[in-house]
Design a protein around this motif. Structure first.
Motif, mmCIF file in Angstrom:
data_model
loop_
_atom_site.group_PDB
_atom_site.id
_atom_site.type_symbol
_atom_site.label_atom_id
_atom_site.label_comp_id
_atom_site.label_asym_id
_atom_site.label_seq_id
_atom_site.Cartn_x
_atom_site.Cartn_y
_atom_site.Cartn_z
ATOM 1 N N ALA A 811 0.843 -1.142 0.073
ATOM 2 C CA ALA A 811 -0.189 -0.117 -0.144
ATOM 3 C C ALA A 811 0.793 1.122 0.008
ATOM 4 N N PRO A 812 0.468 2.387 -0.604
ATOM 5 C CA PRO A 812 1.170 3.484 -0.432
ATOM 6 C C PRO A 812 1.018 4.278 0.480
ATOM 7 N N LEU A 813 2.029 5.441 0.847
ATOM 8 C CA LEU A 813 1.714 6.122 2.196
ATOM 9 C C LEU A 813 0.989 7.382 1.932
ATOM 10 N N PRO A 814 -0.227 7.054 2.731
ATOM 11 C CA PRO A 814 -1.063 8.221 2.667
ATOM 12 C C PRO A 814 -0.631 9.461 3.084
#
Lengths: 819, 113
Positions: A811-814
């Motif tokens: 998952a990408p970093l929010p």
């Protein structure tokens, strides 16, 4: 930028092909910034390598791979590219050119590189859909479309281009016939004997030949339906490709009043009859000669660029030329004369029909004037150089036809090329026109020390690869280090080789990468992308259960347990034991593909199903769904056990001698999950018909009535290698023991990224037999060590990640609230 | 012009010698933050100058990352490819303050106005 403010002289290039752009590249090298440059190209593309179109047709290369200069290159060099806009008129009085779109631009210097047009004889039916030439990307597109939707192709013309077109279409699955006007193929480059051998080889590969065939008409009403020959033969066809030759494209030059004959007439300085207008490439005629091969065109480009740059001394000399054919596995070379011109000439011929070898050389006044080689062409460039040097070769006469190694071994000269004596102008790479001087210069100036570096900087040996040996030799000559005998270090971080490091890990009990790097004095404390995966593997293999895998030293595929694709998406391949599956598994795969909008579902060569185009963030969920149906990772991304391919064997097949499928499943259950120096593929065939292709696998089993033949070290891929026979055993249990022991020997002794084929080629099959066949105790130990290490790795990596392990990988970093 | 700083949470969300792509839709393209063995950080537009491969998936050693597609080696501080390859991707300012990662995104014309 305001173009009017640019006070430099304006060079307009008509033709965005190989000759024109090579001239511009040479000019930029010699005198960058001298001209403001505008390029007109009739095709709507950037500049590409036209020679490689046959490789695109055959599926060996993509269009992207044959692009020579990208749009960025034009931009970076300040060149205005007007592609898809052909020049229609040159006004020499006004010194302007006008294009199809109505653009009129003034020039100071003009370069014509208009190339050639395919020859089209006046045949009825030429304009029917389904008829094309073989000249540009548009033609290749037409041919590929036809290959997808239609079955039968006829190629007219048995020269280089026609043969490559025929082979390409055959590779694309069409049934192909070739019509040739003359009695033998490539008659301008090959004598009758070599032409016949070529025809025989291609005939065996499924191309039907109609020699002595004069085409009278292309038949058809709505589209091409066939070809009618003058002698009454007719051949049905959905696609007709005309490849009977080319003629220089001189229309524009002729209309502008320049001197033309067959081509645009140029002098030794590449100027046309108008001194401000130059011409290069297939459109020119120089001293009565026109050009279709790339090597002299590169020379023209160099000379033309020199004059544009202001050097008035450069002179174009047309040298002896050679030809080769780009059909995989068919080796043809020809240079100079094909036949003795009269009784004073000597022909020396060597012919070995059973091996498909043919060599003929032609001598005149003690000098070599021609060579035709078929089947084995590695001496071609040597013969060509002897012809160019016009040296007296009488002393070598009796040995010459047997090739360089033999000829020079008997002459007191050192075997292999004498680089010290070789002139700087001596051409090493024929494809890219790179000389000895250019290669040595680059090696010295830029401190190059590997073949890969030389390829990157000079392009030498970067196209067909035939000159690789020569380039390696030159590298050794220029650096004083013999690339072949020089020790192969793991990477640039260290002087240590693979074997030393492996031995030290065991002998000194090194258990971390830092310890290994300290023991050998690594130059970079953290290593690099080459040594880190290697060390990680060596430690993992040596210390099973003890060393913990470093995911940061793994290539992305092994880190995220899926295969990265060119667009950054991933492919997912679940394991199917021995190639077996069930309706429930297929349902699960189908549901996953639909649920996650997976664009491509494909059956692999290893009897698995590949889901392509999966978004990275979807991977854990995809795996979770597959897990629920009992599907686990197929490790199709791993330097490890990939697949065990099987045929159906005695359970169903009327020829099967043993249960090959069952044995395949057992082998896969034993070996899955293992990490190895490179990927490993197994196969089990139920009888010697070998439907599972076991003899090109890392380890193959071929069942026979009496038991099981075990074969090892095979490979498909680029360098096809058939397996060596290891042994024959009577029971499945023995097969499993041998397979485990073989895996472990390979794991413990091969270099990282060395497949079993080159490993066995290096150590010899006798060594492997000695360890596995002649030493039963050693074999059992190896097998046990393999089973032990397997106890630590046989966990499905997908299951852990579907449950949330390593979530940061997916998952990408929010972004949080604004700072 | 002062960039527009955005916070992306604790440094520990990024693996040592690893990288994470950011959830930002920026006109420059996808952006990734890289964490070195010594906890220093870099940020790059996550596209190799060669064929736009995701650099965030590459192997990191020293202050370089190796693109997973064709092994171009990119300097993390400058975004420039190592010779003999040529090209570069944009490097962005990045800071760690109190264990939190901040990346400075170039302002859009709208934000600047």
């Amino acid at each position: 930028m305001n173009m009017n403010a640019d006070t430099r002289e304006h060079l307009i290039v008509i033709g965005n092909g190989m000759a024109g752009m090579r001239t511009v590249e040479e000019l930029l090298k010699q005198e960058p910034g001298k001209y403001r440059i505008t390029v007109f190209g009739a095709e709507p593309h950037v500049n590409y390598n036209r020679i490689m179109l046959s490789s695109v047709l055959a599926g060996d290369k993509t269009i992207d791979e044959i692009v020579i200069n990208t749009r960025e290159w034009y931009e970076d060099n300040g060149i205005t590219l007007l592609s898809g806009d052909a020049v229609t008129k040159i006004d020499r009085d006004a010194r302007t050119v006008t294009s199809a779109s109505g653009l009129t631009l003034p020039y100071d210097r003009l370069l014509l590189a208009t190339g050639s047009k395919p020859l089209a004889p006046p045949l009825p039916g030429l304009s029917l859909p389904g008829v094309c030439a073989f000249r540009d990307i548009a033609d290749v597109d037409k041919m590929l479309t036809a290959a997808r939707t239609h079955k039968r192709a006829v190629v007219i013309g048995g020269g280089l281009l026609g043969l490559e077109a025929a082979w390409g279409l055959k590779q694309r699955g069409m049934s192909v016939a070739l019509v040739h006007l003359m009695p033998t193929l490539m008659e301008r480059q090959l004598d009758a004997a070599a032409g016949q051998m070529l025809q025989r080889d291609l005939d065996r590969r499924g191309i039907a030949f109609f020699t002595n065939g004069q085409t009278e008409e292309i038949m058809g009403t709505e589209r091409a339906e066939g070809v009618q020959l003058a002698d009454g033969r007719s051949i049905p066809a959905d696609l007709v490709v005309l490849a009977i030759g080319i003629r220089p494209n001189i229309d524009l030059a002729k209309a502008a009043g320049l001197q033309v004959s067959r081509g645009i007439v140029v002098y030794d300085d590449m100027r046309t009859s108008d001194p401000d207008i130059f011409a290069v490439g297939e459109c020119v005629e120089h001293r009565g000669q026109v050009f279709g091969l790339v090597a002299p065109i590169w020379d023209q480009a160099k000379v033309c660029a020199a004059h544009l740059a202001g050097d008035d001394t450069a002179v174009f000399v047309s040298q002896a030329l050679s030809t080769s054919l780009k059909i995989t596995g068919v080796d043809v070379f020809s240079a100079g004369a094909l036949l003795a011109a009269d009784e004073a000439d000597d022909e020396i011929t060597l012919r070995d029909d059973s091996r498909g070898l043919y060599k003929k050389i032609i001598l005149r006044d003690g000098k070599l004037v021609g060579a035709v080689l078929y089947g084995e062409v590695s001496d071609g460039q040597w013969y060509l150089q002897l012809m160019r040097d016009k040296e007296d070769v009488s002393a070598l006469r009796e040995r010459l036809v047997f090739g360089r190694a033999f000829a020079e071994a008997g002459s007191g000269k050192p075997a292999g090329p004498d680089f010290a004596a070789m002139a700087d102008s001596n051409q090493i790479c024929g494809c890219n026109g790179v000389s000895k001087g250019a290669i040595v210069g680059a090696i010295k100036e830029k401190g190059l020390c590997s073949l890969a570096d030389v390829r990157k900087h000079t392009k030498a040996s970067a196209s067909c690869g035939q000159c690789t040996g020569l380039v390696e030799g030159l590298l050794a000559f220029a650096t004083g280090v013999d690339a072949k005998t020089a020790k192969k270090t793991i990477c640039e971080c260290t002087e240590a080789g693979h074997d030393e490091v492996r031995e030290a890990i065991v002998a000194q009990g090194l258990k971390t990468m830092d310890a290994v790097r300290a023991a050998f004095g690594w130059k970079k404390p953290e290593g690099c992308h080459k040594c880190r995966p290697a060390l990680n593997y060596y430690l993992l293999c040596t210390w099973p259960g003890e060393y913990s895998d470093d995911s940061r030293s793994r290539f992305v595929n092994e880190r995220v347990h899926a295969n990265i694709q060119k667009d950054g998406t991933y492919s997912v391949i679940p394991r199917m034991w021995g190639g077996l599956t069930t309706p429930a598994e297929l349902h699960a795969i189908a549901s996953v593909a639909e649920k996650f909008n997976i664009p491509t579902v494909k059956v692999t060569g290893g009897q698995r199903i590949d889901l392509l185009g999966v978004k990275k963030d979807d991977l854990p969920a995809v795996w979770g769904d597959l897990n629920k149906a009992g599907l686990v990772s197929g490790h199709a991304y791993a330097k490890g056990l990939r697949t065990v391919k099987t045929c159906v064997g005695s359970e169903w097949c009327r020829f099967g001698t043993q249960d090959s499928t069952g044995l395949g499943v057992k082998l896969e259950k034993m070996t899955w999950g293992s990490w190895t120096p490179h990927k490993v593929k197994l196969a089990v065939s139920g009888c010697p018909r070998n439907c599972a292709e076991a003899t090109i696998k890392d380890l193959g089993v071929v069942c026979v009535e009496a038991g099981y033949d075990i074969v090892v070290g095979g490979n498909g891929g680029i360098d096809v290698r058939v397996t060596d026979s290891l042994t024959r055993v009577a029971t499945e249990a023995e097969v499993l023991e041998y397979a485990g022991a073989f895996m472990q020997l390979y794991r413990e002794e091969a270099h990282y990224l060395e497949r079993t084929a080159p490993w066995i080629a290096r150590v010899g099959i006798d060594y492997v037999k000695q360890r596995l066949v002649e030493d039963p105790d050693g074999r059992r130990d190896l097998h046990e060590r393999f089973l032990l290490s397997q106890t630590f790795v046989q966990d499905d990596p997908w299951a852990e990640r579907a449950k949330g392990a390593e979530a940061h990988e997916f998952a990408p970093l929010p972004a949080l609230e604004e700072a | 012009m002062e960039p527009h700083w955005k916070r992306f949470g604790p440094l520990d969300n990024i693996p040592v010698q690893g990288s994470r792509r950011l959830c930002v839709d920026h006109r420059l393209g996808p952006i990734a933050v890289f964490r070195m063995a010594d906890d220093s950080v870099f940020a790059l537009v996550d596209e190799c100058p060669h064929k736009q491969g995701p650099l965030s998936e590459g192997i990191i050693s020293g202050n370089t990352v190796t693109c997973p597609l064709h092994n171009w080696v990119i300097d993390l501080a400058s975004g420039t490819a190592q010779a003999p390859d040529e090209g570069s991707t944009s490097a962005l300012p990045v800071r760690v303050v109190d264990g939190q990662v901040y990346v400075g995104l170039p302002m859009t014309a709208e934000q600047a106005a």
